[in-house]
Design a protein around this motif. Structure first.
Motif, PDB file in Angstrom:
ATOM      1  N   PHE A 451       2.965   0.109  -7.174  1.00 33.32           N
ATOM      2  CA  PHE A 451       4.215   0.276  -6.127  1.00 33.32           C
ATOM      3  C   PHE A 451       4.748   1.785  -6.772  1.00 33.32           C
ATOM      4  CE2 PHE A 451       3.878  -3.977  -6.306  1.00 33.32           C
ATOM      5  CZ  PHE A 451       3.739  -4.409  -4.796  1.00 33.32           C
ATOM      6  N   GLY A 452       4.874   2.894  -5.782  1.00 35.13           N
ATOM      7  CA  GLY A 452       5.744   3.899  -6.289  1.00 35.13           C
ATOM      8  C   GLY A 452       5.478   5.083  -5.150  1.00 35.13           C
ATOM      9  N   ASP A 453       6.627   6.002  -5.320  1.00 39.81           N
ATOM     10  CA  ASP A 453       6.691   7.044  -4.189  1.00 39.81           C
ATOM     11  C   ASP A 453       5.946   8.202  -4.598  1.00 39.81           C
ATOM     12  OD1 ASP A 453       7.984   8.579  -2.501  1.00 39.81           O
ATOM     13  OD2 ASP A 453       9.939   8.845  -3.235  1.00 39.81           O
ATOM     14  N   PHE A 454       4.514   8.282  -3.948  1.00 37.01           N
ATOM     15  CA  PHE A 454       3.705   9.301  -4.472  1.00 37.01           C
ATOM     16  C   PHE A 454       4.087  10.382  -3.725  1.00 37.01           C
ATOM     17  CE2 PHE A 454       1.642   7.896  -0.224  1.00 37.01           C
ATOM     18  CZ  PHE A 454       1.330   9.282   0.239  1.00 37.01           C
ATOM     19  N   ASP A 455       4.683  10.496  -2.483  1.00 36.10           N
ATOM     20  CA  ASP A 455       5.025  11.682  -1.851  1.00 36.10           C
ATOM     21  C   ASP A 455       6.500  12.213  -1.861  1.00 36.10           C
ATOM     22  OD1 ASP A 455       6.045   9.724  -0.436  1.00 36.10           O
ATOM     23  OD2 ASP A 455       5.046  10.332   1.504  1.00 36.10           O
ATOM     24  N   ASN A 456       7.182  11.596  -2.857  1.00 33.01           N
ATOM     25  CA  ASN A 456       8.516  11.822  -3.225  1.00 33.01           C
ATOM     26  C   ASN A 456       9.590  12.026  -2.102  1.00 33.01           C
ATOM     27  OD1 ASN A 456       8.221  11.638  -6.012  1.00 33.01           O
ATOM     28  ND2 ASN A 456       7.775  13.901  -6.284  1.00 33.01           N
ATOM     29  N   ASP A 457       9.309  10.925  -1.014  1.00 26.66           N
ATOM     30  CA  ASP A 457       9.989  11.107   0.087  1.00 26.66           C
ATOM     31  C   ASP A 457      11.256  10.250   0.187  1.00 26.66           C
ATOM     32  OD1 ASP A 457       8.807   8.901   0.635  1.00 26.66           O
ATOM     33  OD2 ASP A 457       8.279   9.596   2.480  1.00 26.66           O
ATOM     34  N   GLY A 458      11.570   9.365  -0.999  1.00 26.13           N
ATOM     35  CA  GLY A 458      12.414   8.501  -1.086  1.00 26.13           C
ATOM     36  C   GLY A 458      12.245   6.967  -0.765  1.00 26.13           C
ATOM     37  N   ASP A 459      11.057   6.509  -0.442  1.00 26.91           N
ATOM     38  CA  ASP A 459      10.798   5.311  -0.187  1.00 26.91           C
ATOM     39  C   ASP A 459       9.545   4.966  -1.026  1.00 26.91           C
ATOM     40  OD1 ASP A 459       8.911   6.445   1.262  1.00 26.91           O
ATOM     41  OD2 ASP A 459       9.614   6.307   3.249  1.00 26.91           O
ATOM     42  N   VAL A 460       9.147   3.522  -1.004  1.00 27.61           N
ATOM     43  CA  VAL A 460       8.400   2.906  -1.930  1.00 27.61           C
ATOM     44  C   VAL A 460       6.920   2.699  -1.128  1.00 27.61           C
ATOM     45  CG1 VAL A 460       7.546   1.299  -3.542  1.00 27.61           C
ATOM     46  CG2 VAL A 460       9.955   1.877  -3.290  1.00 27.61           C
ATOM     47  N   ASP A 461       5.774   3.343  -1.786  1.00 22.47           N
ATOM     48  CA  ASP A 461       4.560   3.513  -1.125  1.00 22.47           C
ATOM     49  C   ASP A 461       3.859   2.265  -2.085  1.00 22.47           C
ATOM     50  OD1 ASP A 461       5.195   5.722   0.497  1.00 22.47           O
ATOM     51  OD2 ASP A 461       5.127   6.870  -1.161  1.00 22.47           O
ATOM     52  N   VAL A 462       2.512   1.888  -1.416  1.00 22.58           N
ATOM     53  CA  VAL A 462       1.762   0.810  -2.127  1.00 22.58           C
ATOM     54  C   VAL A 462       0.269   1.217  -2.393  1.00 22.58           C
ATOM     55  CG1 VAL A 462       1.192  -1.507  -2.135  1.00 22.58           C
ATOM     56  CG2 VAL A 462       3.352  -0.642  -1.050  1.00 22.58           C
ATOM     57  N   LEU A 463      -0.176   1.139  -3.509  1.00 26.90           N
ATOM     58  CA  LEU A 463      -1.568   1.540  -3.871  1.00 26.90           C
ATOM     59  C   LEU A 463      -2.299   0.180  -3.956  1.00 26.90           C
ATOM     60  CD1 LEU A 463      -3.988   3.624  -4.565  1.00 26.90           C
ATOM     61  CD2 LEU A 463      -3.059   3.177  -7.212  1.00 26.90           C
ATOM     62  N   VAL A 464      -3.558  -0.039  -3.421  1.00 22.43           N
ATOM     63  CA  VAL A 464      -4.163  -1.243  -3.290  1.00 22.43           C
ATOM     64  C   VAL A 464      -5.750  -1.024  -3.896  1.00 22.43           C
ATOM     65  CG1 VAL A 464      -4.883  -3.458  -2.278  1.00 22.43           C
ATOM     66  CG2 VAL A 464      -2.671  -2.504  -1.489  1.00 22.43           C
ATOM     67  N   ASN A 465      -6.162  -1.715  -4.866  1.00 26.04           N
ATOM     68  CA  ASN A 465      -7.642  -1.627  -5.211  1.00 26.04           C
ATOM     69  C   ASN A 465      -8.172  -2.745  -4.687  1.00 26.04           C
ATOM     70  OD1 ASN A 465      -9.821  -0.727  -6.511  1.00 26.04           O
ATOM     71  ND2 ASN A 465      -8.925  -0.822  -8.621  1.00 26.04           N
ATOM     72  N   CYS A 466      -9.519  -2.757  -4.087  1.00 27.62           N
ATOM     73  CA  CYS A 466     -10.055  -3.439  -3.443  1.00 27.62           C
ATOM     74  C   CYS A 466     -11.585  -4.097  -4.007  1.00 27.62           C
ATOM     75  CB  CYS A 466     -10.165  -3.207  -1.729  1.00 27.62           C
ATOM     76  SG  CYS A 466      -8.728  -3.001  -0.977  1.00 27.62           S
ATOM     77  N   VAL A 467     -11.930  -5.240  -3.618  1.00 26.76           N
ATOM     78  CA  VAL A 467     -13.209  -5.380  -4.387  1.00 26.76           C
ATOM     79  C   VAL A 467     -14.124  -4.847  -3.358  1.00 26.76           C
ATOM     80  CG1 VAL A 467     -14.700  -7.489  -4.928  1.00 26.76           C
ATOM     81  CG2 VAL A 467     -12.390  -7.543  -5.742  1.00 26.76           C
ATOM     82  N   ASN A 468     -15.357  -4.298  -4.141  1.00 27.50           N
ATOM     83  CA  ASN A 468     -16.578  -3.724  -3.395  1.00 27.50           C
ATOM     84  C   ASN A 468     -16.103  -2.933  -1.892  1.00 27.50           C
ATOM     85  OD1 ASN A 468     -18.442  -4.402  -4.826  1.00 27.50           O
ATOM     86  ND2 ASN A 468     -18.182  -6.583  -4.370  1.00 27.50           N
ATOM     87  N   VAL A 470     -13.250   0.626  -0.438  1.00 28.54           N
ATOM     88  CA  VAL A 470     -12.551   1.535  -0.922  1.00 28.54           C
ATOM     89  C   VAL A 470     -11.191   1.093  -1.009  1.00 28.54           C
ATOM     90  CG1 VAL A 470     -13.928   3.395   0.199  1.00 28.54           C
ATOM     91  CG2 VAL A 470     -12.079   2.174   1.533  1.00 28.54           C
ATOM     92  N   PRO A 471     -10.243   1.922  -1.827  1.00 29.81           N
ATOM     93  CA  PRO A 471      -8.791   1.391  -1.828  1.00 29.81           C
ATOM     94  C   PRO A 471      -8.026   1.809  -0.868  1.00 29.81           C
ATOM     95  CG  PRO A 471      -9.290   3.558  -3.044  1.00 29.81           C
ATOM     96  CD  PRO A 471     -10.479   3.243  -2.498  1.00 29.81           C
ATOM     97  N   GLN A 472      -6.777   1.286  -0.565  1.00 25.57           N
ATOM     98  CA  GLN A 472      -5.501   1.561   0.296  1.00 25.57           C
ATOM     99  C   GLN A 472      -4.748   2.426  -0.332  1.00 25.57           C
ATOM    100  OE1 GLN A 472      -4.875  -2.497   1.641  1.00 25.57           O
ATOM    101  NE2 GLN A 472      -5.429  -1.692   3.669  1.00 25.57           N
ATOM    102  N   LEU A 473      -4.049   3.171   0.272  1.00 29.13           N
ATOM    103  CA  LEU A 473      -3.031   4.112  -0.147  1.00 29.13           C
ATOM    104  C   LEU A 473      -1.842   3.776   0.992  1.00 29.13           C
ATOM    105  CD1 LEU A 473      -1.332   5.782  -2.273  1.00 29.13           C
ATOM    106  CD2 LEU A 473      -2.229   7.828  -1.009  1.00 29.13           C
ATOM    107  N   LEU A 474      -1.008   2.958   0.942  1.00 31.81           N
ATOM    108  CA  LEU A 474       0.012   2.389   2.035  1.00 31.81           C
ATOM    109  C   LEU A 474       1.096   3.378   1.955  1.00 31.81           C
ATOM    110  CD1 LEU A 474      -0.610  -1.155   2.018  1.00 31.81           C
ATOM    111  CD2 LEU A 474      -2.030   0.301   3.285  1.00 31.81           C
ATOM    112  N   ARG A 475       1.210   4.521   2.779  1.00 29.84           N
ATOM    113  CA  ARG A 475       2.484   5.110   2.867  1.00 29.84           C
ATOM    114  C   ARG A 475       3.488   4.609   3.711  1.00 29.84           C
ATOM    115  NH1 ARG A 475       1.036  10.133   6.044  1.00 29.84           N
ATOM    116  NH2 ARG A 475       1.889   8.983   7.558  1.00 29.84           N
ATOM    117  N   CYS A 476       4.578   4.723   3.327  1.00 29.80           N
ATOM    118  CA  CYS A 476       5.925   3.953   3.803  1.00 29.80           C
ATOM    119  C   CYS A 476       6.471   5.235   4.581  1.00 29.80           C
ATOM    120  CB  CYS A 476       6.820   3.452   2.762  1.00 29.80           C
ATOM    121  SG  CYS A 476       8.200   2.658   3.848  1.00 29.80           S
ATOM    122  N   ASP A 477       6.696   4.807   5.829  1.00 29.52           N
ATOM    123  CA  ASP A 477       7.192   5.631   6.889  1.00 29.52           C
ATOM    124  C   ASP A 477       8.433   4.999   7.682  1.00 29.52           C
ATOM    125  OD1 ASP A 477       5.163   7.847   6.417  1.00 29.52           O
ATOM    126  OD2 ASP A 477       4.056   6.964   8.078  1.00 29.52           O
TER     127      ASP A 477
END
Length: 573
Positions: A451-468, A470-477
């Motif tokens: 969990f972290g704010d990768f775009d520095n817009d003031g909310d918390v985004d989520v990074l998910v590593n998946c099995v076999n 591609v990953p997810q980068l869930l931007r919080c809007d």
């Protein structure tokens, strides 16, 4: 649509659910603007490399099921979160030359995209990667990266110029033994003795050897009538490791001396470091699979005592062992004590342990509203304030352990959606998963979650590593317009990463508590910066309790900014 009070927002959520029941969720999303949405932007951001981990349709060994962790880390100190994704391999490693899987480091381009700099950074390695944690173990101003493996672990020293060097062997933390290839899992840097140097804790799962491990057929091992990989029950559990930092770039194994080996629990996965009794010393909690979990109480003298069973945090509410995976801590009820959330196997609820003080916990999953979801198998977990109202919510990442499992009346299949619980501010939570957008409802075989704010817009985004996959980068809007404050702490007398520091963020109506934490969730590393939602409050006061015991207070801090606070020197924008 800026709902600030709990009842109004709950009424809105319930009306959405009723509308969805009549018209369907897709039509609802098209018709109504939702205040918070998680959108998977991984492909657009450049995160397109698949994580490889075991067989895609069938697993022979338990090792193929656990998956990998993920990390948000600002390795170059530019104020923007970069991404590290642990990768695995396969026993049938017939990869073409140059195509073997490797962990990946992505540099944040500050425009919503990332650039893969793995090779340039010197991080190419193929193996059964597991967990990741970060921290500046040598106090040179740059956070280093530790990656756990089945086999020799890696300690990537950050050279400060965009490159890393694996110094695990030199530092003495490969975890190598003459007779055993350890299965290392969750990890965390922690200054357990408050000497200003980060020590290292590494959980272990089982003592695994594919030459002697049982196969599904020879076990035989079944789940719901399906032949599956064997374990962990019946297999020899691994032993956790504590390395003490010598202050000269090397570590020494103090597992026996410190009491870490004296515990009934084994099969360790998620690792959580936190001060559970508010005494200023970091304790260690380990989510164990298929046995009692472990809570190492810090005795202030370099030793630990496992108090999990007597503290009420080892088992379920009815005294049963659970298959613990991911774990996180926060003060969800505002009483000044850190509580614990833990994910478990399918057919069980997520655990919610309310801290009652004096190292006693009360399991509150059903009372708090977390008992309704038992079809999911949980991995990554985090207390995050996704709507910035000042109260930590719960975010869970799911996916079944066996690829052979399909959707049924009692199972959610191998690929599963997320579960998000909104904090109702009265000790209870409400499942709002269906209202938070396609990033939550998309079905994936999730594992590690950061969990972290990768775009520095003031909310918390989520990074998910998946099995076999591609990953997810869930931007919080979010359109809620709630206020926030983000803090980067820099230690001087304390360790440079300020890991173990606690911050009290006070407004007229509420006090939030957070600690700078290495590791956590499921084998993952979240942003070392602390993020506080402030609701409609425009200012707050801060109290920082540094790992070495020093206290600083800063009054009347304006909201909606990222502050760097250096120990003993006040703040810098």
């Amino acid at each position: 649509m800026a709902f600030r009070d709990g009842p109004t927002r709950r009424g809105f959520v319930r009306s959405l659910c009723r509308t969805a029941a009549v018209f369907g969720f897709d039509q609802l999303v098209q018709a109504l603007p939702l205040p918070v949405q998680f959108v998977n932007v991984a492909r657009e951001a450049g995160l397109t490399t698949k994580t490889i981990f075991g067989g895609e349709k069938r697993n022979r060994f338990l090792l193929e099921t656990t998956g990998c962790g993920a990390a948000f880390t600002d390795f170059d100190n530019d104020g923007w979160l970069d991404i590290f994704l642990v990768n695995g391999t396969r026993f049938e490693s017939n990869f073409a030359q140059g195509q073997a899987p490797t962990s990946r480091l992505y540099k944040n381009n500050r425009d919503g995209t990332f650039t893969d700099i793995t090779s340039k950074a010197g991080l190419v390695r193929t193996g059964w990667g597991q967990g990741v944690c970060t921290g500046d173990y040598d106090n040179d101003g740059f956070d280093d990266i530790f990656v756990s493996y089945w086999g020799d672990c890696a300690l990537y020293h950050n050279n400060g110029n965009g490159t890393f060097t694996d110094v695990a062997a030199k530092a003495g933390v490969t975890t190598r033994t003459p007779k055993l290839r350890r299965w290392n899992t969750g990890c965390a840097f922690v200054d357990y003795d408050r000497d200003g140097h980060l020590d290292l804790f590494v959980a272990n799962y089982i003592d695994f050897d594919p030459k002697t491990a049982p196969l599904p057929e020879s076990g035989p091992c079944t789940y719901s009538g399906i032949m599956v990989a064997c374990g962990p029950p019946g297999l020899q559990g691994g032993r956790n490791i504590l390395f003490h930092n010598n202050g000269n770039g090397t570590f020494i194994d103090v597992s026996a001396k410190s009491g870490i080996l004296k515990t009934p629990g084994t099969y360790g996965l998620g690792v959580l470091v936190a001060d559970f009794d508010n005494d200023g010393w970091q304790d260690i909690y380990v989510a164990n699979d298929s046995t009692s979990s472990t809570l190492y109480k810090n005795n202030h003298d370099g030793t630990f005592t496992d108090v999990a069973i007597e503290s009420g945090i080892a088992y379920s509410a009815d005294g049963k062992a659970q298959a613990g995976m991911g774990v996180d801590a926060a003060d969800y009820d505002g009483d000044g004590l850190l509580d614990v959330v833990k994910t478990n196997f399918a057919g069980d609820t997520t655990s919610l342990y309310r801290n009652q003080g004096n190292f006693t916990f009360d399991e509150q999953a059903y009372q708090a509203g977390l008992g309704r979801n038992t079809r999911f198998l949980g991995w990554g977990a985090g207390f995050i304030d996704y709507d910035n109202d000042g109260w930590p919510d719960i975010f869970l990442c799911n996916g079944h352990v066996y690829p052979e499992v399909r959707e049924s009346a009692v199972e959610s299949g191998y690929r599963q959606r997320k579960v998000v619980y909104h904090n109702l501010r009265n000790g209870k939570f409400e499942d709002v998963s269906g209202t938070l957008g396609p990033g939550i409802t998309e079905l994936v075989p999730g594992r590690g979650c950061a969990f972290g704010d990768f775009d520095n817009d003031g909310d918390v985004d989520v990074l998910v590593n998946c099995v076999n996959d591609v990953p997810q980068l869930l931007r919080c809007d979010s359109s809620l317009k709630n206020n926030w404050i983000k803090l980067k702490l820099v230690g001087v007398k304390s360790n440079r990463s300020a890991i173990g520091a606690r911050v009290y963020c006070r407004t007229e109506s509420h006090t939030g508590i957070q600690e700078v934490r290495s590791g956590g969730s499921y084998l993952s590393q979240s942003d070392l910066r602390l993020h506080f939602g402030l609701g409609d409050t425009t200012h707050c006061s801060l109290e920082i309790r540094w790992p070495n015991g020093g206290i600083e207070k800063i009054a009347d801090v304006p909201a909606n900014q990222i502050l760097t606070i250096t120990e003993g020197r006040g703040t810098a924008r």
